[in-house]
Design an enzyme around this catalytic site. Structure first.
Site, mmCIF file in Angstrom:
data_model
loop_
_atom_site.group_PDB
_atom_site.id
_atom_site.type_symbol
_atom_site.label_atom_id
_atom_site.label_comp_id
_atom_site.label_asym_id
_atom_site.label_seq_id
_atom_site.Cartn_x
_atom_site.Cartn_y
_atom_site.Cartn_z
ATOM 1 N N ILE A 45 0.565 -0.756 0.101
ATOM 2 C CA ILE A 45 0.244 -0.182 -0.213
ATOM 3 C C ILE A 45 1.118 0.939 -0.129
ATOM 4 O O ILE A 45 1.991 1.007 0.528
ATOM 5 C CB ILE A 45 -1.162 -0.351 1.291
ATOM 6 C CG1 ILE A 45 -2.146 1.636 1.362
ATOM 7 C CG2 ILE A 45 0.155 0.184 1.930
ATOM 8 C CD1 ILE A 45 -3.130 1.575 2.330
ATOM 9 N N SER A 46 0.642 1.850 -1.256
ATOM 10 C CA SER A 46 1.494 3.532 -1.127
ATOM 11 C C SER A 46 1.615 4.134 0.581
ATOM 12 O O SER A 46 0.392 4.603 0.893
ATOM 13 C CB SER A 46 0.941 3.681 -2.222
ATOM 14 O OG SER A 46 1.204 3.894 -3.656
ATOM 15 N N GLN A 47 2.254 4.852 0.292
ATOM 16 C CA GLN A 47 2.124 5.929 1.262
ATOM 17 C C GLN A 47 1.405 6.796 1.419
ATOM 18 O O GLN A 47 1.531 7.040 0.179
ATOM 19 C CB GLN A 47 3.903 6.113 1.987
ATOM 20 C CG GLN A 47 4.821 7.314 0.319
ATOM 21 C CD GLN A 47 6.258 8.143 0.815
ATOM 22 O OE1 GLN A 47 6.949 7.142 -0.103
ATOM 23 N NE2 GLN A 47 5.830 9.131 1.517
#
Length: 208
Positions: free
Chosen positions: A58-60
């Site tokens: 999950i991207s920052q």
């Protein structure tokens, strides 16, 4: 507790230059801890990418907000996401437009994201298990396309599924990656380099 962490994240995003109030509101409203493994829930509001299984992340939050901002969305934008993943970026987009089309090549991730998005009462999303390199031709042309994994080169199919003036936001590269925004002008495509990024690779083909 969750509320205060959400507020701290909001403050951080503002400090990083994210000023679109609709995007900030969408991020504040979404329980990011629901999109990560339970063992990592305590890290959900930190500005970190987190593993979600199947070699994916999950991207920052900053990157989610920045890429969303670059799409320049309107409520009626025809929008395509390549890489549903955890469904978090999908959920942010669903708060901003009338409908989101999202493609995921890993069946288990697509199924889990679809289930979670419905549990969160987000019904304006169509997901598909397919190879993201091909886009979603039957739903094109798109005002905006967002790709949440890094491609070695720009997929031509995605470029030609953009409307006139449409925007593709995509990380490009292998070891060293750059976030690009590409805008269509007829059969020409104008590319802007936004910043250095780090994403998992965009792999062709689909997995059961």
């Amino acid at each position: 507790m969750m509320h205060s962490r959400s507020e701290l994240l909001d403050q951080f995003l503002r400090q990083q230059g994210i000023l679109n109030e609709d995007i900030l509101l969408a991020i504040r409203q979404l329980p990011r801890e629901r999109f990560v493994p339970e063992a990592l829930a305590h890290q959900a509001y930190q500005n970190n990418a987190l593993p979600i299984g199947e070699g994916q992340t999950i991207s920052q939050p900053y990157i989610v907000a920045k890429m969303t901002e670059l799409l320049e969305l309107q409520y009626d934008s025809n929008l395509l996401e390549i890489g549903t993943g955890s469904g978090y970026q999908t959920a942010v987009l669903a708060k901003l437009v009338g409908h989101v089309h999202s493609v995921e090549r890993i069946k288990s991730l697509q199924w889990n994201a679809k289930r979670l998005l419905k549990l969160l009462d987000l019904y304006n999303i169509s997901t598909k298990h397919a190879d993201g390199w091909n886009g979603w031709p039957s739903k094109s042309p798109f005002d905006a396309i967002i790709v949440t994994a890094a491609a070695e080169s720009i997929p031509n199919d995605l470029l030609y599924q953009l409307k006139e003036g449409g925007r593709l936001v995509i990380p490009i590269g292998t070891e060293s990656q750059q976030l690009l925004r590409i805008t269509r002008h007829g059969d020409e495509f104008h590319s802007e380099v936004i910043e250095e990024v780090r994403f998992v690779p965009l792999v062709s083909g689909d997995l059961a």
